[in-house]
Design a protein around this motif. Structure first.
Motif, PDB file in Angstrom:
ATOM      1  N   CYS A 133       0.854  -1.190   0.000  1.00  0.00           N
ATOM      2  CA  CYS A 133       0.000   0.000   0.000  1.00  0.00           C
ATOM      3  C   CYS A 133       0.887   1.236   0.000  1.00  0.00           C
ATOM      4  CB  CYS A 133      -0.942   0.026   1.196  1.00  0.00           C
ATOM      5  SG  CYS A 133      -2.355   1.119   0.920  1.00  0.00           S
ATOM      6  N   SER A 134       0.910   1.941  -1.129  1.00  0.00           N
ATOM      7  CA  SER A 134       1.798   3.081  -1.283  1.00  0.00           C
ATOM      8  C   SER A 134       1.120   4.412  -0.978  1.00  0.00           C
ATOM      9  CB  SER A 134       2.388   3.107  -2.700  1.00  0.00           C
ATOM     10  OG  SER A 134       1.382   2.961  -3.666  1.00  0.00           O
ATOM     11  N   GLU A 135      -0.186   4.401  -0.735  1.00  0.00           N
ATOM     12  CA  GLU A 135      -0.907   5.590  -0.248  1.00  0.00           C
ATOM     13  C   GLU A 135      -2.146   5.150   0.510  1.00  0.00           C
ATOM     14  OE1 GLU A 135      -2.174   8.861  -2.607  1.00  0.00           O
ATOM     15  OE2 GLU A 135      -0.270   9.076  -3.673  1.00  0.00           O
ATOM     16  N   PHE A 136      -2.350   5.730   1.667  1.00  0.00           N
ATOM     17  CA  PHE A 136      -3.586   5.675   2.445  1.00  0.00           C
ATOM     18  C   PHE A 136      -3.410   6.697   3.547  1.00  0.00           C
ATOM     19  CE2 PHE A 136      -0.559   2.934   4.415  1.00  0.00           C
ATOM     20  CZ  PHE A 136      -0.797   2.941   5.775  1.00  0.00           C
ATOM     21  N   GLY A 137      -4.497   7.267   4.030  1.00  0.00           N
ATOM     22  CA  GLY A 137      -4.297   8.288   5.045  1.00  0.00           C
ATOM     23  C   GLY A 137      -5.585   8.833   5.608  1.00  0.00           C
ATOM     24  N   PHE A 138      -5.427   9.630   6.658  1.00  0.00           N
ATOM     25  CA  PHE A 138      -6.547  10.321   7.295  1.00  0.00           C
ATOM     26  C   PHE A 138      -6.014  11.625   7.856  1.00  0.00           C
ATOM     27  CE2 PHE A 138     -10.252  11.136   9.851  1.00  0.00           C
ATOM     28  CZ  PHE A 138     -11.269  10.513   9.125  1.00  0.00           C
ATOM     29  N   GLN A 139      -6.807  12.687   7.734  1.00  0.00           N
ATOM     30  CA  GLN A 139      -6.343  14.020   8.121  1.00  0.00           C
ATOM     31  C   GLN A 139      -6.446  14.284   9.625  1.00  0.00           C
ATOM     32  OE1 GLN A 139      -7.874  17.545   6.373  1.00  0.00           O
ATOM     33  NE2 GLN A 139      -6.903  17.212   4.390  1.00  0.00           N
ATOM     34  N   SER A 140      -5.672  15.287  10.050  1.00  0.00           N
ATOM     35  CA  SER A 140      -5.837  15.866  11.379  1.00  0.00           C
ATOM     36  C   SER A 140      -5.403  17.320  11.326  1.00  0.00           C
ATOM     37  CB  SER A 140      -4.998  15.112  12.423  1.00  0.00           C
ATOM     38  OG  SER A 140      -3.615  15.353  12.211  1.00  0.00           O
ATOM     39  N   PHE A 141      -5.710  18.043  12.390  1.00  0.00           N
ATOM     40  CA  PHE A 141      -5.242  19.418  12.539  1.00  0.00           C
ATOM     41  C   PHE A 141      -3.860  19.417  13.197  1.00  0.00           C
ATOM     42  CE2 PHE A 141      -9.935  19.697  12.879  1.00  0.00           C
ATOM     43  CZ  PHE A 141     -10.169  20.442  11.738  1.00  0.00           C
ATOM     44  N   PRO A 142      -3.066  20.457  12.959  1.00  0.00           N
ATOM     45  CA  PRO A 142      -1.792  20.563  13.678  1.00  0.00           C
ATOM     46  C   PRO A 142      -2.024  20.990  15.117  1.00  0.00           C
ATOM     47  CG  PRO A 142      -2.108  22.491  12.290  1.00  0.00           C
ATOM     48  CD  PRO A 142      -3.263  21.571  12.014  1.00  0.00           C
ATOM     49  N   SER A 143      -0.948  21.080  15.878  1.00  0.00           N
ATOM     50  CA  SER A 143      -1.049  21.461  17.288  1.00  0.00           C
ATOM     51  C   SER A 143      -1.501  22.914  17.429  1.00  0.00           C
ATOM     52  CB  SER A 143       0.297  21.278  17.987  1.00  0.00           C
ATOM     53  OG  SER A 143       1.132  22.392  17.727  1.00  0.00           O
ATOM     54  N   ILE A 144      -1.959  23.263  18.616  1.00  0.00           N
ATOM     55  CA  ILE A 144      -2.427  24.620  18.869  1.00  0.00           C
ATOM     56  C   ILE A 144      -1.312  25.635  18.639  1.00  0.00           C
ATOM     57  CG2 ILE A 144      -1.945  24.366  21.342  1.00  0.00           C
ATOM     58  CD1 ILE A 144      -4.633  26.599  19.636  1.00  0.00           C
ATOM     59  N   TYR A 145      -0.067  25.254  18.916  1.00  0.00           N
ATOM     60  CA  TYR A 145       1.036  26.203  18.755  1.00  0.00           C
ATOM     61  C   TYR A 145       1.338  26.442  17.284  1.00  0.00           C
ATOM     62  CZ  TYR A 145       1.363  25.107  23.672  1.00  0.00           C
ATOM     63  OH  TYR A 145       1.052  24.935  24.994  1.00  0.00           O
ATOM     64  N   THR A 146       1.138  25.451  16.456  1.00  0.00           N
ATOM     65  CA  THR A 146       1.282  25.639  15.011  1.00  0.00           C
ATOM     66  C   THR A 146       0.110  26.449  14.467  1.00  0.00           C
ATOM     67  OG1 THR A 146       2.637  23.664  14.697  1.00  0.00           O
ATOM     68  CG2 THR A 146       1.384  24.449  12.789  1.00  0.00           C
ATOM     69  N   VAL A 147      -1.099  26.163  14.938  1.00  0.00           N
ATOM     70  CA  VAL A 147      -2.271  26.926  14.505  1.00  0.00           C
ATOM     71  C   VAL A 147      -2.092  28.409  14.829  1.00  0.00           C
ATOM     72  CG1 VAL A 147      -4.737  27.321  14.919  1.00  0.00           C
ATOM     73  CG2 VAL A 147      -3.882  24.989  14.595  1.00  0.00           C
ATOM     74  N   LYS A 148      -1.527  28.708  15.992  1.00  0.00           N
ATOM     75  CA  LYS A 148      -1.349  30.115  16.381  1.00  0.00           C
ATOM     76  C   LYS A 148      -0.301  30.827  15.535  1.00  0.00           C
ATOM     77  CE  LYS A 148      -3.022  29.868  21.147  1.00  0.00           C
ATOM     78  NZ  LYS A 148      -2.664  29.959  22.579  1.00  0.00           N
ATOM     79  N   SER A 149       0.444  30.099  14.722  1.00  0.00           N
ATOM     80  CA  SER A 149       1.383  30.755  13.807  1.00  0.00           C
ATOM     81  C   SER A 149       0.665  31.390  12.625  1.00  0.00           C
ATOM     82  CB  SER A 149       2.420  29.744  13.297  1.00  0.00           C
ATOM     83  OG  SER A 149       1.861  28.888  12.306  1.00  0.00           O
ATOM     84  N   PHE A 150      -0.593  30.978  12.365  1.00  0.00           N
ATOM     85  CA  PHE A 150      -1.329  31.553  11.232  1.00  0.00           C
ATOM     86  C   PHE A 150      -2.705  32.092  11.607  1.00  0.00           C
ATOM     87  CE2 PHE A 150      -2.269  26.922  10.913  1.00  0.00           C
ATOM     88  CZ  PHE A 150      -3.653  26.925  10.928  1.00  0.00           C
ATOM     89  N   ALA A 151      -3.162  31.850  12.824  1.00  0.00           N
ATOM     90  CA  ALA A 151      -4.493  32.323  13.233  1.00  0.00           C
ATOM     91  C   ALA A 151      -4.411  32.893  14.646  1.00  0.00           C
ATOM     92  CB  ALA A 151      -5.503  31.180  13.177  1.00  0.00           C
ATOM     93  N   GLU A 152      -5.274  33.862  14.928  1.00  0.00           N
ATOM     94  CA  GLU A 152      -5.281  34.456  16.259  1.00  0.00           C
ATOM     95  C   GLU A 152      -6.684  34.952  16.589  1.00  0.00           C
ATOM     96  OE1 GLU A 152      -2.290  37.459  15.880  1.00  0.00           O
ATOM     97  OE2 GLU A 152      -3.462  38.689  14.498  1.00  0.00           O
ATOM     98  N   GLY A 153      -6.891  35.196  17.882  1.00  0.00           N
ATOM     99  CA  GLY A 153      -8.162  35.763  18.336  1.00  0.00           C
ATOM    100  C   GLY A 153      -9.356  34.911  17.958  1.00  0.00           C
ATOM    101  N   GLU A 154     -10.373  35.556  17.418  1.00  0.00           N
ATOM    102  CA  GLU A 154     -11.613  34.837  17.102  1.00  0.00           C
ATOM    103  C   GLU A 154     -11.463  33.905  15.901  1.00  0.00           C
ATOM    104  OE1 GLU A 154     -13.796  38.314  14.436  1.00  0.00           O
ATOM    105  OE2 GLU A 154     -14.263  38.118  16.563  1.00  0.00           O
ATOM    106  N   GLN A 155     -10.318  33.965  15.222  1.00  0.00           N
ATOM    107  CA  GLN A 155     -10.084  33.029  14.117  1.00  0.00           C
ATOM    108  C   GLN A 155      -9.707  31.644  14.625  1.00  0.00           C
ATOM    109  OE1 GLN A 155     -10.633  33.604  10.825  1.00  0.00           O
ATOM    110  NE2 GLN A 155     -11.453  35.579  11.511  1.00  0.00           N
ATOM    111  N   LEU A 156      -9.469  31.516  15.942  1.00  0.00           N
ATOM    112  CA  LEU A 156      -9.171  30.202  16.520  1.00  0.00           C
ATOM    113  C   LEU A 156     -10.476  29.447  16.711  1.00  0.00           C
ATOM    114  CD1 LEU A 156      -6.450  31.284  19.104  1.00  0.00           C
ATOM    115  CD2 LEU A 156      -6.094  30.148  16.906  1.00  0.00           C
ATOM    116  N   ASN A 157     -11.042  29.084  15.588  1.00  0.00           N
ATOM    117  CA  ASN A 157     -12.325  28.379  15.524  1.00  0.00           C
ATOM    118  C   ASN A 157     -12.305  27.536  14.257  1.00  0.00           C
ATOM    119  OD1 ASN A 157     -15.219  28.036  14.580  1.00  0.00           O
ATOM    120  ND2 ASN A 157     -15.580  28.954  16.594  1.00  0.00           N
ATOM    121  N   LEU A 158     -12.767  26.298  14.346  1.00  0.00           N
ATOM    122  CA  LEU A 158     -12.633  25.385  13.202  1.00  0.00           C
ATOM    123  C   LEU A 158     -13.326  25.891  11.945  1.00  0.00           C
ATOM    124  CD1 LEU A 158     -13.025  21.865  14.850  1.00  0.00           C
ATOM    125  CD2 LEU A 158     -10.934  23.052  14.194  1.00  0.00           C
TER     126      LEU A 158
END
Length: 812
Positions: free
Chosen positions: A515-540
């Motif tokens: 099997c050369s491809e299979f997968g499932f997604q996830s979100f990065p850690s909160i500290y990585t998310v805060k590198s691109f989002a802040e304040g009220e943008q911290l919402n899925l």
């Protein structure tokens, strides 16, 4: 590795001028480098990875750009001079002192053009006019006799990326941004000579007898003269003086060396990785390569299960454990050698032995291949074509022919490269587009002319020692089976869980040969998310979070699946954490079962290892190098020896896998443990021998009644003389397990050491901190009777190590 030193190479690295006439931009640009990095450094654009800024830089790919540089030369009589640029991205005209030297249309082979007549003593100016990749691709689309469709991801302006030879994911993907950059990467300079140049050097190794090998050296030499070329050829510190007869034009010079009893190169986990120095010296040039001796085959034989696929190295069958690799950054200027080594080290730390270099990215930098050679990482190597149909015009085929020829000659000496694969999913893409569904024969002919007629024939001609694999996925030569759903032949891309919404238990319904491809997604850690989002943008569902989710159904799939398997969290950070638990749970389900099915299944490469910007994705390591829970889980499920349990058709099965080349004696213990932390029942205890390179079922029983499934879990131990391997199986979906609230304590016992303890069984116990780095283990099962010691491994030696109070702990 190939290092070439030439006393007559004028290096043009340094500060160049970057201009856009249309935008009235004139700034400095470091070369090697790209226009996006230069614009960012000069503060003409905002960070494209923050917020929704990606959309604000689309104009860059619509502009024509000029790179220019002044340099001094002192010329000699009868000296010939050539402009040599390792990577020029992409469609460009090159001028020296206002004279057109050459046109270039492929970033995957170098610029090498004579400039003798244009260069002069004193000051010279090189100017490279780089044309808009979007407009050039659009222009090519308008010249076609019929449309050649490709996949575009959330683009308002079609990219027509398949019509120019540029990194395909520069136009964006369902995990990456559209950063249509331009620039010069790698070596750039003026090469000078009186007599000629070595254009390529490549070798073949052949085992003549078990203790005797032959090294055949091929030197492609561009000569300006009739005469002789004297060369010192050194191998393993022994030098032979050689004389070749040369004629004006191209010369293929051959030399052979017999080597007695060389140490063999092995994949990691199977032996060492000895590399021998090959050095070639002429009166003008010096070249050095590392050579590894090994035999390698891709075995695809028909058997009672269908058609196998696995690698055999030095006569030993290898179970491939690893992940898919994408470019390490969407901005080329950010792709540093340090980050390459960190990612490959992280793969090794997760017990991986194979990386698939995916076809929508790039032929990688030398440091990637060199490090894989040094560390024993096998490379499944796609050519750079992905998820599209491609033209078969004479112009396009000739362009590709140069690319494939150059890359094979450049790369074939790396012992780590295990296989050449024509493309990623192009064969399957014949069914994706309305045009090809209506006129399949037309597009099938195009596919065959490019993939078999150019790429395949070139591989078979230039590298007879490796297998040519036409596409991924593929059932094998001449077999056009549906390898998304047929698990019996060749390599499979199993996406039915993610794309089709099947439950995780569906991984038990297939046993891919590889099997050369299979997968499932996830979100990065909160500290990585805060590198691109802040304040009220911290919402899925915020605008920014949606901008950093490139799969149009990604968040819906993550959240709807979560509701099927887990109790939903109460806060934003809880959703980030639980998405990583879910991803790890999914891929663990697949890999543990498939490894238990060895030798039917002989490879599991999940999608994907890394990110090229901060994003929700299938990666197990996020953009900043933080390990998601999947990567910690991979370090466990890819262990050479481990015990696995799974439930199928009303039964529980327990298997032990042994990848080692020797049998292992050990003791099996299987317990039924209660979620209350007090109940524990020994179900089985027995001595066993696990045969080398095998998976053996060691215990089976009926699935217990529903009440037991809700209140208990299975805990399995395999004890050897030197190590204890443990694992567990939830007998129901986590949502339906009566997991009790655990009180978890973290105690600091050193600068970077901590002990975790609990009063009740706690699952996916995860330590997280803002400091950049990772823990030695995470996402663990914590039992009251077994406190666990973990260490923090910092990626930033300048900042202090985290205190226990700075570490947050989560669990199911």
């Amino acid at each position: 590795m190939e290092n070439t030193k030439n006393t007559s190479f004028i290096d043009l690295h340094g500060q160049w001028k970057l201009e856009s006439k249309e935008k009235q931009i004139a700034i400095n640009c470091n070369i090697p480098g790209d226009n996006v990095s230069a614009l960012l450094e000069n503060k003409l654009i905002e960070d494209p990875y923050f917020g929704c800024n990606e959309k604000e830089i689309e104009w860059i790919g619509l502009e024509n750009w000029i790179l220019s540089h002044d340099f001094e030369l002192t010329l000699s009589n009868n000296e010939r001079l050539f402009i040599n640029i390792e990577t020029l991205d992409t469609v460009a005209d090159i001028f020296i002192n206002d004279k057109l030297i050459c046109k270039h249309e492929n970033m995957f082979y170098p610029v090498f053009a004579e400039a003798t007549e244009a260069l002069k003593n004193g000051k010279n100016t090189i100017k490279i006019e780089i044309k808009s990749p979007l407009l050039q691709a659009k222009k090519k689309s308008e010249s076609l006799d019929y449309p050649i469709p490709n996949t575009d991801y959330e683009r308002e302006i079609p990219s027509y990326r398949n019509l120019i030879r540029k990194v395909q994911c520069h136009a964006g993907w369902d995990w990456g941004p559209a950063v249509l950059c331009s620039g010069i990467y790698g070596n750039c300079g003026i090469k000078t000579s009186y007599n000629g140049f070595i254009k390529h050097t490549y070798t073949e190794t052949k085992m003549l007898e078990p203790d005797k090998w032959q090294l055949s050296i091929n030197i492609e030499y561009l000569s300006f003269i009739n005469g002789k070329l004297e060369a010192d050829i050194s191998f393993d510190k022994k030098t032979e003086k050689t004389e070749f007869i040369i004629h004006p034009g191209k010369n293929l010079l051959k030399h052979e060396i017999t080597i007695e009893n060389p140490d063999l190169w092995w994949p990691t986990g199977y032996g060492e990785q000895p590399l021998y120095n090959l050095e070639i010296r002429t009166n003008e040039e010096y070249l050095k390569k590392n050579i590894g001796f090994r035999t390698i085959e891709a075995i695809y034989n028909d058997d009672k299960h269908g058609r196998s696929l696995f690698f055999r190295v030095n006569g030993v069958d290898i179970y491939s454990k690893g992940a898919n690799w994408i470019p390490i950054d969407a901005i080329p200027g950010m792709q540093t050698e340090e980050r390459y080594k960190e990612l490959l080290d992280d793969a090794l730390s997760a017990n991986m032995n194979t990386i698939r270099l995916w076809g929508g990215g790039q032929y990688e930098k030398d440091c990637f291949y060199n490090y894989c050679d040094e560390k024993g990482i096998l490379i499944w190597h796609d050519f750079m074509f992905a998820c599209s149909l491609y033209p078969s015009t004479e112009e396009f085929l000739n362009n590709v022919q140069k690319e494939i020829t150059y890359q094979i000659k450049r790369l074939k000496d790396h012992p780590s490269i295990a296989l050449w694969c024509g493309n990623n999913e192009n064969l399957g893409s014949l069914t994706w587009f309305e045009e090809s569904r209506k006129n399949r024969d037309r597009y099938l002919v195009d596919y065959d002319r490019l993939n078999e007629g150019i790429i395949g024939k070139t591989v078979k001609k230039l590298d007879k020692q490796r297998t040519w694999w036409s596409s991924s996925p593929s059932a094998g030569p001449g077999d056009y089976s549906d390898c998304w759903h047929d698990d019996t032949k060749g390599d499979m891309h199993y996406w039915s869980v993610w794309h089709e919404g099947l439950p995780f238990e569906s991984y038990y319904d297939v046993t891919p040969r590889f099997c050369s491809e299979f997968g499932f997604q996830s979100f990065p850690s909160i500290y990585t998310v805060k590198s691109f989002a802040e304040g009220e943008q911290l919402n899925l569902t915020s605008k920014v979070m949606r901008a950093h989710q490139k799969n149009n159904r990604g968040n819906t799939i993550i959240l709807s699946t979560m509701a099927e398997y887990f109790r939903l969290p109460e806060d934003f950070e809880g959703y980030l954490y639980l998405s990583q638990v879910q991803q790890a749970y999914a891929i663990r389900t697949a890999v543990e079962y498939w490894r238990s099915r060895r030798p039917i299944n002989m490879g599991a490469l999940y999608w994907q290892l890394n990110d090229n910007w901060p994003v929700a994705s299938w990666a197990s390591i996020d953009y900043f190098g933080r390990w998601k829970l999947l990567h910690y889980e991979a370090a466990r499920f890819f262990k050479p020896v481990n015990i696995f349990a799974y439930s199928q058709n009303g039964k529980i099965m327990v298997s032990v896998v042994n990848d080692f080349l020797k049998d292992i004696d050990g003791k099996i213990e299987i317990y039924l443990k209660g979620f209350d932390g007090a109940s524990s029942k020994l179900l089985a205890s027995s001595e066993t021998k696990i045969i080398k390179q095998s998976a053996q079922e060691v215990w089976t029983t009926e699935l217990p009644e529903k009440k037991t499934q809700e209140e208990y879990f299975l805990y399995c131990i395999f004890k050897t003389e030197n190590e204890v391997f443990s694992n567990y199986l939830l007998l129901n979906r986590p949502l339906d397990c009566l997991i009790e609230k655990a009180e978890i304590e973290i105690k600091q016992v050193g600068d970077n050491s901590y002990i975790l303890s609990t009063d009740k069984p706690a699952f996916y116990v995860t330590a997280e901190t803002e400091a950049l780095g990772r823990f030695s283990d995470n996402g663990i099962l914590l039992l009251p009777e077994n406190p666990v010691s973990i260490n923090f491994i910092s990626k930033d030696k300048k900042n202090p190590l985290p205190k226990a109070e700075d570490i947050s702990i989560r669990n199911l």
